[in-house]
Design a protein around this motif. Sequence first.
Motif, PDB file in Angstrom:
ATOM      1  N   THR A  31       0.857  -1.177   0.000  1.00 11.63           N
ATOM      2  CA  THR A  31       0.000   0.000   0.000  1.00 11.63           C
ATOM      3  C   THR A  31       0.899   1.235   0.000  1.00 11.63           C
ATOM      4  O   THR A  31       1.995   1.218   0.560  1.00 11.63           O
ATOM      5  N   GLY A  32       0.442   2.284  -0.643  1.00  5.97           N
ATOM      6  CA  GLY A  32       1.247   3.514  -0.694  1.00  5.97           C
ATOM      7  C   GLY A  32       2.352   3.425  -1.728  1.00  5.97           C
ATOM      8  O   GLY A  32       2.310   2.631  -2.661  1.00  5.97           O
ATOM      9  N   GLN A  33       3.361   4.243  -1.534  1.00  6.48           N
ATOM     10  CA  GLN A  33       4.457   4.338  -2.491  1.00  6.48           C
ATOM     11  C   GLN A  33       5.604   3.412  -2.117  1.00  6.48           C
ATOM     12  O   GLN A  33       5.798   3.084  -0.951  1.00  6.48           O
ATOM     13  N   ILE A  34       6.366   3.050  -3.124  1.00  3.58           N
ATOM     14  CA  ILE A  34       7.599   2.297  -2.934  1.00  3.58           C
ATOM     15  C   ILE A  34       8.729   3.219  -3.352  1.00  3.58           C
ATOM     16  O   ILE A  34       8.661   3.862  -4.393  1.00  3.58           O
ATOM     17  N   ARG A  35       9.751   3.292  -2.542  1.00  2.00           N
ATOM     18  CA  ARG A  35      10.893   4.162  -2.858  1.00  2.00           C
ATOM     19  C   ARG A  35      12.155   3.310  -2.880  1.00  2.00           C
ATOM     20  O   ARG A  35      12.409   2.533  -1.972  1.00  2.00           O
ATOM     21  N   VAL A  36      12.922   3.459  -3.960  1.00  2.00           N
ATOM     22  CA  VAL A  36      14.234   2.826  -4.063  1.00  2.00           C
ATOM     23  C   VAL A  36      15.222   3.937  -4.358  1.00  2.00           C
ATOM     24  O   VAL A  36      15.012   4.734  -5.265  1.00  2.00           O
ATOM     25  N   GLU A  37      16.275   4.003  -3.579  1.00  2.00           N
ATOM     26  CA  GLU A  37      17.263   5.072  -3.712  1.00  2.00           C
ATOM     27  C   GLU A  37      18.655   4.459  -3.850  1.00  2.00           C
ATOM     28  O   GLU A  37      19.101   3.710  -2.987  1.00  2.00           O
ATOM     29  N   LEU A  38      19.307   4.783  -4.955  1.00  2.00           N
ATOM     30  CA  LEU A  38      20.657   4.311  -5.215  1.00  2.00           C
ATOM     31  C   LEU A  38      21.551   5.531  -5.389  1.00  2.00           C
ATOM     32  O   LEU A  38      21.302   6.349  -6.270  1.00  2.00           O
ATOM     33  N   GLU A  39      22.542   5.661  -4.541  1.00  2.00           N
ATOM     34  CA  GLU A  39      23.468   6.788  -4.635  1.00  2.00           C
ATOM     35  C   GLU A  39      24.870   6.275  -4.837  1.00  2.00           C
ATOM     36  O   GLU A  39      25.225   5.205  -4.348  1.00  2.00           O
ATOM     37  N   ARG A  40      25.664   7.080  -5.526  1.00  2.00           N
ATOM     38  CA  ARG A  40      27.063   6.716  -5.718  1.00  2.00           C
ATOM     39  C   ARG A  40      27.764   6.703  -4.368  1.00  2.00           C
ATOM     40  O   ARG A  40      27.567   7.576  -3.537  1.00  2.00           O
ATOM     41  N   ASP A  41      28.572   5.680  -4.127  1.00  2.00           N
ATOM     42  CA  ASP A  41      29.350   5.534  -2.899  1.00  2.00           C
ATOM     43  C   ASP A  41      28.493   5.463  -1.636  1.00  2.00           C
ATOM     44  O   ASP A  41      28.883   5.942  -0.580  1.00  2.00           O
ATOM     45  N   GLY A  42      27.331   4.872  -1.741  1.00  2.00           N
ATOM     46  CA  GLY A  42      26.481   4.726  -0.563  1.00  2.00           C
ATOM     47  C   GLY A  42      25.619   3.481  -0.676  1.00  2.00           C
ATOM     48  O   GLY A  42      25.483   2.880  -1.739  1.00  2.00           O
ATOM     49  N   ALA A  43      25.049   3.109   0.433  1.00  2.00           N
ATOM     50  CA  ALA A  43      24.170   1.937   0.461  1.00  2.00           C
ATOM     51  C   ALA A  43      22.899   2.216  -0.320  1.00  2.00           C
ATOM     52  O   ALA A  43      22.376   3.329  -0.310  1.00  2.00           O
ATOM     53  N   ALA A  44      22.386   1.205  -0.996  1.00  2.00           N
ATOM     54  CA  ALA A  44      21.089   1.296  -1.662  1.00  2.00           C
ATOM     55  C   ALA A  44      20.017   1.167  -0.579  1.00  2.00           C
ATOM     56  O   ALA A  44      20.145   0.372   0.349  1.00  2.00           O
TER      57      ALA A  44
END
Length: 185
Positions: A31-44
């Motif tokens: 339910t609601g939104q799903i967020r996936v965040e991938l940054e350089r030199d950091g944890a996903a």
Amino acid sequence: AAAPIEIVPRQSILWDVRVMIDGENVSELLTGQIRVELERDGAALAEFTVLLNPGPVNPLAYMGKPCQVFYRDYFAGSWTEELLFEGSVIRPEFEPTDRLIRCDCSDRLQDLLEAMTVEQVDALVGGLWSEDLFEPAAGRNRWDYAQERKSSIPYSLQKPPGGAIEMLPIAGGAPAFVMGDGVTM
């Protein structure tokens, strides 16, 4: 280098998402939104909320459970999936009124690096490092040590979904995709 893939415009896109927690498909309970965040030199990072079935709830049982987020696309009569995130639940938050549990997830890149020896970090990261510039490596935080080594080369430390930790060049390369007129991203 491989030739770039040409993206063909489509009239419409039928897409979906699939989320797995500890090998169980919970997509119908999202339910609601799903967020996936991938940054350089950091944890996903990933975040999603699951509607719980009636019965007793132990939010802490979700802690550390492996999870995966897939993007699904229906084209030419079949579904294709792309793994967007793979990691584990690091912070489950229970909302008792609506029986929801929000799962904050991470691929734990830093923890994986901390488990390595100095020699393994040297082999993975490469680069140049000297005790004349930095503190001695023995007994130190491996993440900081890797960042110091990495500061001498134009690479990024990443863990792609479903893969192992790797060094990726920051400099741009040849195009991987060609998007002509009418293509929507």
